[in-house]
Design a protein around this motif. Sequence first.
Motif, PDB file in Angstrom:
ATOM      1  N   LYS A  46       0.676  -1.319  -0.062  1.00 33.27           N
ATOM      2  CA  LYS A  46      -0.126  -0.032   0.282  1.00 33.27           C
ATOM      3  C   LYS A  46       0.676   1.227   0.289  1.00 33.27           C
ATOM      4  O   LYS A  46       0.934   2.429  -0.807  1.00 33.27           O
ATOM      5  N   LEU A  47       1.637   1.124   0.808  1.00 33.16           N
ATOM      6  CA  LEU A  47       2.953   2.206   0.807  1.00 33.16           C
ATOM      7  C   LEU A  47       3.510   2.329  -0.842  1.00 33.16           C
ATOM      8  O   LEU A  47       3.691   3.832  -1.223  1.00 33.16           O
ATOM      9  N   PRO A  51       0.971   8.581  -3.670  1.00 34.44           N
ATOM     10  CA  PRO A  51       1.528   9.433  -4.088  1.00 34.44           C
ATOM     11  C   PRO A  51       3.341   9.260  -3.174  1.00 34.44           C
ATOM     12  O   PRO A  51       3.248   9.626  -2.834  1.00 34.44           O
ATOM     13  N   LYS A  52       4.147   9.559  -4.311  1.00 34.14           N
ATOM     14  CA  LYS A  52       5.461   9.574  -3.852  1.00 34.14           C
ATOM     15  C   LYS A  52       5.574  11.288  -2.321  1.00 34.14           C
ATOM     16  O   LYS A  52       6.259  11.153  -1.302  1.00 34.14           O
ATOM     17  N   GLU A  53       5.139  11.580  -2.788  1.00 35.42           N
ATOM     18  CA  GLU A  53       4.933  13.655  -1.738  1.00 35.42           C
ATOM     19  C   GLU A  53       4.151  12.782  -0.749  1.00 35.42           C
ATOM     20  O   GLU A  53       4.250  13.608   0.320  1.00 35.42           O
ATOM     21  N   ARG A 161      -7.674  10.119   5.524  1.00 33.14           N
ATOM     22  CA  ARG A 161      -8.982   9.016   4.928  1.00 33.14           C
ATOM     23  C   ARG A 161      -8.687   9.240   3.445  1.00 33.14           C
ATOM     24  O   ARG A 161      -8.360   7.889   2.604  1.00 33.14           O
ATOM     25  N   ASN A 162      -7.945  10.129   2.423  1.00 32.32           N
ATOM     26  CA  ASN A 162      -8.014  10.021   1.215  1.00 32.32           C
ATOM     27  C   ASN A 162      -6.464  10.138   0.946  1.00 32.32           C
ATOM     28  O   ASN A 162      -6.452   9.642  -0.202  1.00 32.32           O
ATOM     29  N   GLY A 163      -5.617   9.721   1.655  1.00 28.22           N
ATOM     30  CA  GLY A 163      -4.251   8.976   1.694  1.00 28.22           C
ATOM     31  C   GLY A 163      -3.451  10.213   1.457  1.00 28.22           C
ATOM     32  O   GLY A 163      -2.106  10.005   1.401  1.00 28.22           O
ATOM     33  N   GLY A 194      -6.680   5.443  12.441  1.00 24.88           N
ATOM     34  CA  GLY A 194      -5.374   6.380  11.315  1.00 24.88           C
ATOM     35  C   GLY A 194      -3.957   5.777  12.116  1.00 24.88           C
ATOM     36  O   GLY A 194      -3.443   5.309  12.497  1.00 24.88           O
ATOM     37  N   MET A 195      -3.108   6.184  10.021  1.00 26.06           N
ATOM     38  CA  MET A 195      -1.735   6.379  10.048  1.00 26.06           C
ATOM     39  C   MET A 195      -1.502   7.275  10.299  1.00 26.06           C
ATOM     40  O   MET A 195      -1.575   8.599  10.358  1.00 26.06           O
ATOM     41  N   TYR A 196       0.260   7.649  11.785  1.00 22.19           N
ATOM     42  CA  TYR A 196       1.017   8.166  11.470  1.00 22.19           C
ATOM     43  C   TYR A 196       2.430   8.533  11.869  1.00 22.19           C
ATOM     44  O   TYR A 196       2.292   7.028  11.066  1.00 22.19           O
TER      45      TYR A 196
END
Length: 272
Positions: A46-47, A51-53, A161-163, A194-196
């Motif tokens: 997934k990572l 997008p790169k940024e 949520r939208n990445g 949530g990811m962080y």
Amino acid sequence: MMEKYFSSPHEFKVLQERPHLHYQVGVTPEKVEVRRSLIDEEMQEKLKAMPKEYQPHTPIGPDLKWRYFWRIGPRPSNTRFQELNAEPVIPNGFPEWKETMDSWGYKMISAIQAPHLLAPTGSDLQKYGQERTVLAGYQYDLNFLTIHGRSRFPGLNIWLRNGQKVEVKVIVGCLLIQTGKQIEWVTGGDCIAGMYEVVGTNRTADAIRLAKEQKRSLWRVSSTLFAHIASDAVLKPLGQFVESPLASKYLPICAGEYVEQELAVINLKGKK
């Protein structure tokens, strides 16, 4: 108080280490906790697709942060998960410890109800203050809700949520609340964890320079609180979320059993 504690000698701090209790009370030293993103192949795929940024920084090993777990709220008198409900650890030489930790912890949980862990997290910016240094790698939290107090040093990034990747700026007087995996479970994937990550940035470097000028501690302390579902309760989609299209992915599991599975993956249960 936590800046003073984390600045203490290494040999003093490890006296509060409790690996046999999965580090769920007392101190977790640096270079112990392994982020799931280092070993979870599905997460890694997934990572790569991001997008790169928006991609997180890649840690090169276990996290560089220290953490201190302090239980907030009453423990169950009868539980299958004694390691997750152990007695607190109080360091010698800190007579104000219990009052300070309980006072701050209960203030933070005034908005929620669950068994909780106050977990002040410390990163030594004297050692690890360089830009792009990964202090806490890309990860979700395994609990229900996570509450963060404002740190003196920037560095926390979250993913919407939208990445989209966003650098967090907590307003003075406010707390940041993030969703954990347990809330994702009971909502059948409707509310996702949530990811962080925590990474040194140019703003972190500016804060380090200011702290040096003011002769303040260079330990980055985040007064994090992890709010949990009770260990013996069953995690499963509840109410309207039983009919969620993704509900079948979240099979019933005892909350304590789920936590132990996650702790094993991130190297806090003695599994390398």
